[in-house]
Design a protein around this motif. Structure first.
Motif, short mmCIF file in Angstrom:
data_model
loop_
_atom_site.label_atom_id
_atom_site.label_comp_id
_atom_site.label_asym_id
_atom_site.label_seq_id
_atom_site.Cartn_x
_atom_site.Cartn_y
_atom_site.Cartn_z
N PHE A 1 6.82 18.63 -8.64
CA PHE A 1 7.79 19.38 -9.41
C PHE A 1 7.42 19.38 -10.90
N HIS A 2 7.03 18.23 -11.38
CA HIS A 2 6.66 18.12 -12.80
C HIS A 2 5.54 19.09 -13.15
N ASP A 3 4.50 19.11 -12.34
CA ASP A 3 3.35 19.98 -12.61
C ASP A 3 3.75 21.46 -12.53
N PHE A 4 4.59 21.79 -11.56
CA PHE A 4 5.04 23.18 -11.43
C PHE A 4 5.81 23.63 -12.67
N PHE A 5 6.80 22.84 -13.06
CA PHE A 5 7.64 23.25 -14.19
C PHE A 5 6.90 23.14 -15.52
N GLN A 6 5.93 22.22 -15.60
CA GLN A 6 5.14 22.13 -16.82
C GLN A 6 4.33 23.40 -17.03
N GLN A 7 3.76 23.92 -15.96
CA GLN A 7 3.00 25.17 -16.06
C GLN A 7 3.91 26.34 -16.42
N GLU B 1 0.82 -1.22 0.00
CA GLU B 1 0.00 0.00 0.00
C GLU B 1 0.85 1.26 0.00
N ILE B 2 2.05 1.21 0.55
CA ILE B 2 2.91 2.38 0.56
C ILE B 2 4.10 2.21 -0.39
N THR B 3 3.98 1.25 -1.30
CA THR B 3 4.96 1.07 -2.37
C THR B 3 4.42 1.73 -3.63
N LEU B 4 5.24 2.48 -4.31
CA LEU B 4 4.79 3.11 -5.56
C LEU B 4 4.48 2.05 -6.60
N PRO B 5 3.35 2.15 -7.30
CA PRO B 5 3.05 1.20 -8.37
C PRO B 5 4.12 1.24 -9.45
N SER B 6 4.28 0.15 -10.16
CA SER B 6 5.28 0.08 -11.21
C SER B 6 5.04 1.18 -12.25
N GLY B 7 6.08 1.94 -12.53
CA GLY B 7 5.98 3.00 -13.53
C GLY B 7 5.37 4.30 -13.04
N ALA B 8 4.92 4.35 -11.80
CA ALA B 8 4.26 5.56 -11.29
C ALA B 8 5.28 6.64 -10.94
N MET B 9 4.89 7.89 -11.15
CA MET B 9 5.73 9.01 -10.75
C MET B 9 5.51 9.28 -9.26
N PRO B 10 6.58 9.33 -8.48
CA PRO B 10 6.42 9.59 -7.05
C PRO B 10 5.70 10.91 -6.81
N PRO B 11 4.93 11.02 -5.73
CA PRO B 11 4.15 12.24 -5.47
C PRO B 11 4.98 13.52 -5.48
#
Length: 330
Positions: free
Chosen positions: A183-189, A168-178
């Motif tokens: 950071f991704h959303d900030f820089f994308q904007q 439950e606290i393991t990131l799913p395969s291929g998922a971007m960590p929270p």
């Protein structure tokens, strides 16, 4: 010890608590997080129950350094602890295995804010294959903050251990960590606003995932970077990286001779913090301005930081794209 664990869990579950980036508490992995963890092994032990006892930090292992060497239990089993402030990666997994082998450890502990499925699966399989000869633990470190305060409360959560895997606290395969997603959303904007106006090429990800570098349209030896690093540092940077270390330093040295003129010519707002970094021994050099700013700031402050970055990226580009040649010729 059980009462201490219950008390700490009660603190974490109080209302008006939010999870924040661990870098708000520890700015640097080696200088801040490792020493803190070494002094607070009792907090880690509340989650693991191994009776951990510190031996030393930065234990020499050949040409490398193990973050923390410890002992556990009545038999004083050797414990190798590797910690990081980013999500798990292959580099730290390799380091953990190397250090555990060379120290003849019976327990290997990996501490990180996020565990990917692949790395957690690897620890799980290692426990199966080891058949009790060595025990591998993966422990997630989280940091919580009381809303509208600066109180930061760390918490450890066991992800994997012999015979146990908390998926439950393991990131799913291929998922971007929270945190990486934030950071991704900030820089994308930020990038969208620049791309719509055709101001820069598409950026490349730099500084792990905490920054972006936009190459100059006029000179591919230079670029313009933005980043949110450490606990509270927002940067806009003129980046020099020619591929030739000597040439890079020559360009920086020529510019630094006119540092006062350059700083006075670029309108970056009141009371700017300038940093001229020759970065001896590195392939790059840089000229930067800094202000306070964190990915965990409230949305209004984050928007203000984004506008500051966007405006000063353009200021840097307009100046250096137009004047670099003149400075290099003189």
């Amino acid at each position: 010890m059980a009462m201490q664990t219950e008390r700490r869990d009660m603190v974490i579950r109080e209302e008006h608590i939010e999870m924040v980036s661990p870098r708000l508490k520890w700015n640097n992995e080696a200088l801040d997080f490792t020493p803190w963890l070494a002094k607070n092994l009792d907090l880690l032990d509340e989650e693991l129950g191994l009776e951990l006892e510190l031996v030393q930090t930065e234990k020499t292992v050949g040409p490398f350094y193990l973050d923390i060497l410890a002992k556990a239990g009545e038999n004083k089993a050797v414990v190798a602890i590797e910690n990081q402030l980013g999500e798990t990666d292959f580099s730290h997994l390799g380091q953990l295995l190397t250090y555990a082998t060379e120290c003849d450890a019976r327990i290997a502990i990996w501490v990180a804010p996020e565990f990917t499925y692949e790395h957690t699966h690897a620890l799980h399989k290692l426990n199966e294959w080891a058949s009790g000869e060595i025990a591998f633990y993966g422990v997630k470190v989280e940091v919580y903050r009381r809303v509208n305060t600066s109180c930061l409360e760390p918490k450890f959560r066991r992800v994997v251990s012999p015979g146990f895997w908390n998926k439950e606290i393991t990131l799913p395969s291929g998922a971007m960590p929270p945190l990486q997603r934030k950071f991704h959303d900030f820089f994308q904007q930020l990038q969208n606003g620049l791309s719509d106006a055709h101001l820069f090429h598409r950026p490349v990800i730099r500084f792990d995932y905490t920054g972006r570098l936009f190459r100059s349209r006029k000179d591919d030896r230079i670029g313009y970077a933005v980043s949110l690093e450490g606990g509270n540092d927002a940067w806009v940077t003129f980046h020099i990286e020619t591929g030739d270390k000597i040439q890079t330093k020559e360009i920086f040295d020529k510019l630094s001779a006119y540092s006062k003129d350059i700083e006075e010519s670029i309108e970056v707002g009141p009371d700017p913090e300038w940093f001229w970094n020759r970065a001896n021994g590195k392939l790059f050099s840089s000229i930067s301005i800094r202000r306070d700013g964190s990915i965990d700031d409230p949305s209004e402050k984050l928007e203000d930081t984004m506008q500051w970055m966007r405006g000063n990226l353009i200021q840097f580009r307009d100046f250096f794209d137009s004047h670099l040649g003149k400075f290099l010729e003189e």
